[in-house]
Design a protein around this motif. Structure first.
Motif, PDB file in Angstrom:
ATOM      1  N   ILE A 120       0.836  -1.209   0.000  1.00 48.94           N
ATOM      2  CA  ILE A 120       0.000   0.000   0.000  1.00 48.94           C
ATOM      3  C   ILE A 120       0.864   1.251   0.000  1.00 48.94           C
ATOM      4  CG2 ILE A 120      -1.596   1.347   1.448  1.00 48.94           C
ATOM      5  CD1 ILE A 120      -2.860  -1.378   2.233  1.00 48.94           C
ATOM      6  N   ILE A 121       1.902   1.277   0.828  1.00 47.11           N
ATOM      7  CA  ILE A 121       2.795   2.442   0.852  1.00 47.11           C
ATOM      8  C   ILE A 121       3.357   2.730  -0.533  1.00 47.11           C
ATOM      9  CG2 ILE A 121       5.088   3.227   1.580  1.00 47.11           C
ATOM     10  CD1 ILE A 121       4.582   2.238   4.293  1.00 47.11           C
ATOM     11  N   LEU A 126       0.595   3.750  -3.295  1.00 48.01           N
ATOM     12  CA  LEU A 126       0.094   5.110  -3.122  1.00 48.01           C
ATOM     13  C   LEU A 126       1.217   6.151  -3.176  1.00 48.01           C
ATOM     14  CD1 LEU A 126      -2.575   4.618  -0.296  1.00 48.01           C
ATOM     15  CD2 LEU A 126      -2.849   4.498  -2.783  1.00 48.01           C
ATOM     16  N   GLY A 127       2.409   5.797  -2.718  1.00 45.84           N
ATOM     17  CA  GLY A 127       3.517   6.747  -2.705  1.00 45.84           C
ATOM     18  C   GLY A 127       4.199   6.885  -4.047  1.00 45.84           C
ATOM     19  N   GLY A 168       0.991  13.343   0.170  1.00 46.58           N
ATOM     20  CA  GLY A 168       0.656  12.048  -0.398  1.00 46.58           C
ATOM     21  C   GLY A 168       1.443  10.911   0.232  1.00 46.58           C
ATOM     22  N   TRP A 169       2.737  11.121   0.434  1.00 46.17           N
ATOM     23  CA  TRP A 169       3.550  10.087   1.078  1.00 46.17           C
ATOM     24  C   TRP A 169       3.107   9.882   2.526  1.00 46.17           C
ATOM     25  CZ3 TRP A 169       6.274   6.192  -0.452  1.00 46.17           C
ATOM     26  CH2 TRP A 169       6.871   6.208  -1.714  1.00 46.17           C
ATOM     27  N   SER A 180       0.069   7.764   2.440  1.00 44.84           N
ATOM     28  CA  SER A 180       0.362   6.384   2.040  1.00 44.84           C
ATOM     29  C   SER A 180       0.873   5.579   3.230  1.00 44.84           C
ATOM     30  CB  SER A 180       1.384   6.359   0.894  1.00 44.84           C
ATOM     31  OG  SER A 180       2.704   6.618   1.350  1.00 44.84           O
ATOM     32  N   GLY A 190      -1.059   2.451   5.073  1.00 42.57           N
ATOM     33  CA  GLY A 190      -0.330   1.197   5.161  1.00 42.57           C
ATOM     34  C   GLY A 190      -0.263   0.676   6.578  1.00 42.57           C
ATOM     35  N   GLY A 240       4.695  -3.558  -5.134  1.00 44.88           N
ATOM     36  CA  GLY A 240       4.063  -2.252  -5.287  1.00 44.88           C
ATOM     37  C   GLY A 240       4.619  -1.489  -6.474  1.00 44.88           C
ATOM     38  N   GLY A 243       1.547   9.483   9.754  1.00 45.56           N
ATOM     39  CA  GLY A 243       1.524  10.067   8.422  1.00 45.56           C
ATOM     40  C   GLY A 243       1.820  11.550   8.431  1.00 45.56           C
ATOM     41  N   ARG A 257      11.771   1.003   0.796  1.00 37.36           N
ATOM     42  CA  ARG A 257      10.935   1.904   0.015  1.00 37.36           C
ATOM     43  C   ARG A 257      11.739   2.452  -1.162  1.00 37.36           C
ATOM     44  NH1 ARG A 257      10.896   5.249  -2.989  1.00 37.36           N
ATOM     45  NH2 ARG A 257      10.192   7.373  -3.055  1.00 37.36           N
TER      46      ARG A 257
END
Length: 233
Positions: free
Chosen positions: A13-14, A17-18, A43-44, A47, A51, A97, A166, A188
């Motif tokens: 998910i991270i 979306l990131g 946005g990050w 995400s 997550g 991802g 977040g 990441r």
């Protein structure tokens, strides 16, 4: 296994979306093109929050970050026996991802040259001013403050606290992230960077693997120091 699955899906998910939002910002004919740094930081942050919510609901610790897992285990805050399973889940989740984003934005990669934004920066971080010493320090400092604040939240998976995590990510990005793109998280950065290197993405540029150690070593060292100080005081 459900705990490891939670860590895996939270990491997916991270990255979806990131990295998805960085693709939106950089690739031609995407509606988010050139949306700016504030858009990226918020946005990050979201995400990561989402997550953590999903990961913790499935019974995982919601680390989603090997720097957090390793530093927590090193100072007795997390069982050492679970470290390998968490790291494997995080890496595979981050890679998958990135694959999803490569597929989702494939037509936009075809429409974008490296000069126009089709670079490894869609998937991974890099120094705004290439200087590996200061880029390392940037990742070290940013991750230190992120992890130290997060540790002082207590159980950061409880209630609304994932949303607070977040917001911490957003704040760190706004204050400290614009020098390197603030990975804060070795997988990441590295797993999507590797995906960019090996996937048949149209028009892609170099994956800049020579830089890859910076967002691996910097966040781990920053997290270790933050957890050490937290453990002492």
């Amino acid at each position: 296994m459900q705990e490891y699955f939670g860590e895996f899906i939270g990491t997916v998910i991270i990255i979806v979306l990131g990295v998805g939002l960085t693709a939106s910002v950089n690739l031609n004919k995407a509606y988010g093109k050139n949306s700016g740094w504030l858009y990226i930081c918020f946005g990050w942050g979201l995400s990561v929050a989402f997550g953590v919510y999903v990961s913790s609901f499935l019974g995982a610790a919601g680390h989603l970050n090997p720097a957090v897992t390793l530093s927590s285990a090193a100072f007795g805050l997390f069982p050492a026996s679970k470290v390998l399973g968490y790291l494997v889940a995080q890496f595979i989740g981050a890679f998958l991802g990135a694959v999803i984003i490569a597929i989702h934005y494939y037509p936009h990669f075809k429409e974008t040259t490296p000069e126009e934004g089709n670079t490894v920066g869609v998937f991974a971080s890099g120094g705004a001013i290439p200087n590996k010493l200061f880029n390392f320090l940037g990742e070290f400092i940013a991750t230190f403050f992120f992890v130290y604040i997060m540790l002082n939240l207590g159980d950061f998976t409880d209630g609304l606290k994932p949303l607070i995590v977040g917001l911490v990510i957003t704040s760190v990005g706004l204050a400290l992230g614009s020098t390197t793109g603030y990975a804060l998280n070795p997988f990441r950065d590295f797993a999507p960077r590797l995906a960019y290197a090996i996937l048949p993405i149209p028009n892609k540029s170099d994956a800049n693997m020579a830089y890859a150690w910076v967002p691996i070593v910097g966040p781990i060292c920053g997290a270790m120091l933050a957890t050490l100080i937290f453990s002492i005081f």
